[in-house]
Design a protein around this motif. Structure first.
Motif, PDB file in Angstrom:
ATOM      1  N   ALA A 252      -6.453  10.293  -8.726  1.00  0.00           N
ATOM      2  CA  ALA A 252      -6.408   8.868  -8.396  1.00  0.00           C
ATOM      3  C   ALA A 252      -7.515   8.510  -7.419  1.00  0.00           C
ATOM      4  O   ALA A 252      -8.196   7.492  -7.578  1.00  0.00           O
ATOM      5  CB  ALA A 252      -5.049   8.500  -7.810  1.00  0.00           C
TER       6      ALA A 252
ATOM      7  N   GLU B 273       0.832   6.591 -12.713  1.00  0.00           N
ATOM      8  CA  GLU B 273       1.375   7.856 -12.235  1.00  0.00           C
ATOM      9  C   GLU B 273       0.759   9.041 -12.952  1.00  0.00           C
ATOM     10  O   GLU B 273       0.725  10.146 -12.412  1.00  0.00           O
ATOM     11  CB  GLU B 273       2.889   7.884 -12.430  1.00  0.00           C
TER      12      GLU B 273
ATOM     13  N   MET C 183       2.392   1.833  -3.403  1.00  0.00           N
ATOM     14  CA  MET C 183       1.434   2.347  -4.380  1.00  0.00           C
ATOM     15  C   MET C 183       1.169   3.827  -4.153  1.00  0.00           C
ATOM     16  O   MET C 183       1.112   4.617  -5.113  1.00  0.00           O
ATOM     17  CB  MET C 183       0.127   1.547  -4.289  1.00  0.00           C
TER      18      MET C 183
ATOM     19  N   ARG D  29       0.826  -1.199   0.000  1.00  0.00           N
ATOM     20  CA  ARG D  29       0.000   0.000   0.000  1.00  0.00           C
ATOM     21  C   ARG D  29       0.863   1.254   0.000  1.00  0.00           C
ATOM     22  O   ARG D  29       0.587   2.221  -0.729  1.00  0.00           O
ATOM     23  CB  ARG D  29      -0.917  -0.002   1.226  1.00  0.00           C
TER      24      ARG D  29
ATOM     25  N   LYS E 104       4.313   5.880  -5.059  1.00  0.00           N
ATOM     26  CA  LYS E 104       4.550   5.947  -6.506  1.00  0.00           C
ATOM     27  C   LYS E 104       3.696   7.027  -7.153  1.00  0.00           C
ATOM     28  O   LYS E 104       4.148   7.740  -8.053  1.00  0.00           O
ATOM     29  CB  LYS E 104       4.246   4.586  -7.146  1.00  0.00           C
ATOM     30  N   VAL E 105       2.459   7.171  -6.683  1.00  0.00           N
ATOM     31  CA  VAL E 105       1.573   8.202  -7.226  1.00  0.00           C
ATOM     32  C   VAL E 105       1.988   9.581  -6.735  1.00  0.00           C
ATOM     33  O   VAL E 105       2.086  10.536  -7.517  1.00  0.00           O
ATOM     34  CB  VAL E 105       0.106   7.906  -6.832  1.00  0.00           C
TER      35      VAL E 105
ATOM     36  N   LYS F 193      -2.837  -5.219  -8.906  1.00  0.00           N
ATOM     37  CA  LYS F 193      -3.309  -3.877  -9.222  1.00  0.00           C
ATOM     38  C   LYS F 193      -2.172  -3.023  -9.755  1.00  0.00           C
ATOM     39  O   LYS F 193      -1.098  -2.980  -9.188  1.00  0.00           O
ATOM     40  CB  LYS F 193      -3.904  -3.230  -7.967  1.00  0.00           C
ATOM     41  N   ARG F 194      -2.428  -2.340 -10.834  1.00  0.00           N
ATOM     42  CA  ARG F 194      -1.412  -1.497 -11.452  1.00  0.00           C
ATOM     43  C   ARG F 194      -1.564  -0.059 -10.978  1.00  0.00           C
ATOM     44  O   ARG F 194      -2.678   0.447 -10.837  1.00  0.00           O
ATOM     45  CB  ARG F 194      -1.546  -1.547 -12.973  1.00  0.00           C
ATOM     46  N   VAL F 195      -0.445   0.597 -10.730  1.00  0.00           N
ATOM     47  CA  VAL F 195      -0.438   1.982 -10.279  1.00  0.00           C
ATOM     48  C   VAL F 195      -0.120   2.887 -11.472  1.00  0.00           C
ATOM     49  O   VAL F 195       0.887   2.693 -12.150  1.00  0.00           O
ATOM     50  CB  VAL F 195       0.597   2.190  -9.161  1.00  0.00           C
TER      51      VAL F 195
END
Length: 439
Positions: A339, A277, A196, A193, A199-200, A273-275
């Protein structure tokens, strides 16, 4: 409630009789209302109001559980300014509190005629219903991204203590090895978590790359997203490393048993699950012109509106405008990131107005030049006859074929072009036609 008789603990507090019961709740709303009202509670549109309401409801429930004999913890004045601002003005949290055991009661201390149903009071504290309320709201809040507080330590529970003493299966002792592996799995979930989110949040700046085109002539949004993310797909080293760690944890936790924990399932979901950006937004104007802009997925709604404003025409920005999705109609919230709003990696949105809708063009002159003279409604690329719900899905797409017919020139565009095209009689930018094309 004064006539209810069941095994319970009674105490007199400041002249009022309070009751604590470990029995099945009597005369309370059905327990299913806890889940229904909790889901409505976390659906409050404004994020700050939503979190405020959730934490206040937890505080009220925990106040009773933490000190069940304290009558002050069981009553709250609806007219209290803080309570009304955080909870009282929203229907969902009020229904949740009623399902947890609070009832509407008169305030004997209020002035005559003002005390009718002025309180939320809990004459009987049903421990089982209060703990159900905590666990239900905690689960729903976690799914909504809100961190719930832990359940407070409550008083002695004679029913639970006697049952546990008589039935050893109620309190099985887990092997130390299993506890160790379960902790590792939970750490992996939290780590994933964090990765993720980071990364965003730490994604590099994104070039806006504003582009304008007619809705019927645009490429499908998923194709644009696929091209934009092609470079990210090549950098998979971190993803492979994470998957190896996930598989190692799954193998060790599965051991020889058949138990599938919630953390294991959650970790498997997070690993798949893909993150994203970056996020591509398409703003569809009332005249079916489209503005396409690139953003960071961590960009908040107010920043998105700030960056889009210079790309709109002065007659748009001089009024009250907003971006929204439909159906159902949902405005872009200022405090919510792209997001969090579920808009990444890309989405269609509409340009809306509070009050009268201005006349086109809706985009700044430089982008209007990209549109060209004509809107390609019937010339080979055909727009859908009814455009509803596009903001929730991908782009309108292309329908190739069809007999080409003379393209029409919107009156506002022909007027804006006539001054520049009359002198040089050159081919207009992006339309492929000439000044002699029928309007």
């Amino acid at each position: 409630f004064s006539g209810i008789v069941h095994p319970s603990k009674r105490c007199g507090c400041q002249g009022s009789m309070t009751e604590v019961s470990y029995e099945i709740p009597q005369r309370l709303p059905d327990a299913t209302q806890l889940l229904t009202s909790a889901q409505q509670l976390v659906a409050i549109p404004e994020a700050s109001e939503r979190e405020e309401a959730v934490h206040t409801v937890f505080k009220l429930i925990h106040g009773v559980l933490g000190d069940v004999d304290n009558a002050k913890k069981r009553r709250v004045k609806k007219a209290n300014e803080t309570f009304h601002r955080k909870v009282g003005r929203h229907e969902a949290p009020m229904q949740f509190l009623r399902a947890a055991g609070f009832i509407d009661a008169d305030d004997p201390e209020a002035a005559e005629g003002e005390g009718k149903d002025a309180l939320l009071s809990m004459p009987v504290a049903y421990i089982s219903r209060l703990t159900d309320a905590h666990h239900t709201l905690a689960r729903v809040a976690t799914e909504a991204g809100i961190q719930p507080p832990s359940l407070p330590g409550s008083g002695f529970n004679p029913y639970l203590a006697s049952v546990q003493k008589m039935d050893a299966t109620r309190n099985p002792k887990a092997p130390e090895s299993w506890k160790s592996e379960a902790d590792k799995l939970k750490d992996e979930v939290n780590k994933r978590r964090r990765e993720m989110i980071e990364k965003v949040e730490h994604a590099p700046p994104v070039n806006l790359r504003p582009a304008a085109f007619w809705l019927a002539a645009g490429r499908r949004l998923e194709e644009v997203i696929r091209e934009a993310t092609a470079e990210d797909e090549e950098r998979t080293a971190d993803s492979h490393l994470l998957k190896e760690q996930v598989m190692s944890a799954k193998v060790s936790i599965s051991g020889g048993g058949q138990f599938a924990s919630a953390d294991k399932k959650r970790l498997a979901e997070l690993s798949r699950k893909r993150v994203h950006e970056a996020c591509i937004l398409r703003v569809i104007c009332p005249d079916k012109s489209v503005l396409q802009v690139h953003f960071r997925s961590a960009e908040r709604g107010d920043k998105v509106l700030e960056l889009i404003r210079p790309l709109l025409a002065p007659n748009v920005t001089s009024g009250s405008w907003y971006l929204y999705q439909t159906p159902p109609l949902k405005r872009l919230q200022s405090k919510e990131t792209l997001a969090e709003a579920g808009l990444s990696p890309g989405a269609n949105m509409y340009l809306g107005f509070d009050g009268d809708k201005p006349q086109p063009p809706y985009l700044e002159p430089g982008l209007v030049e990209q549109l060209g003279h004509c809107r390609p409604q019937d010339g080979g690329v055909v727009a859908p006859s009814a455009f509803t719900g596009e903001a929730m899905g991908w782009g309108a797409g292309q329908k190739l074929g069809g007999s080409p017919e003379p393209a029409t020139v919107p009156p506002w565009l022909k007027q804006s072009k006539s001054g520049t095209d009359a002198g040089n009689n050159a081919t207009s930018a992006g339309s492929g036609g000439s000044d002699s094309a029928p309007g």
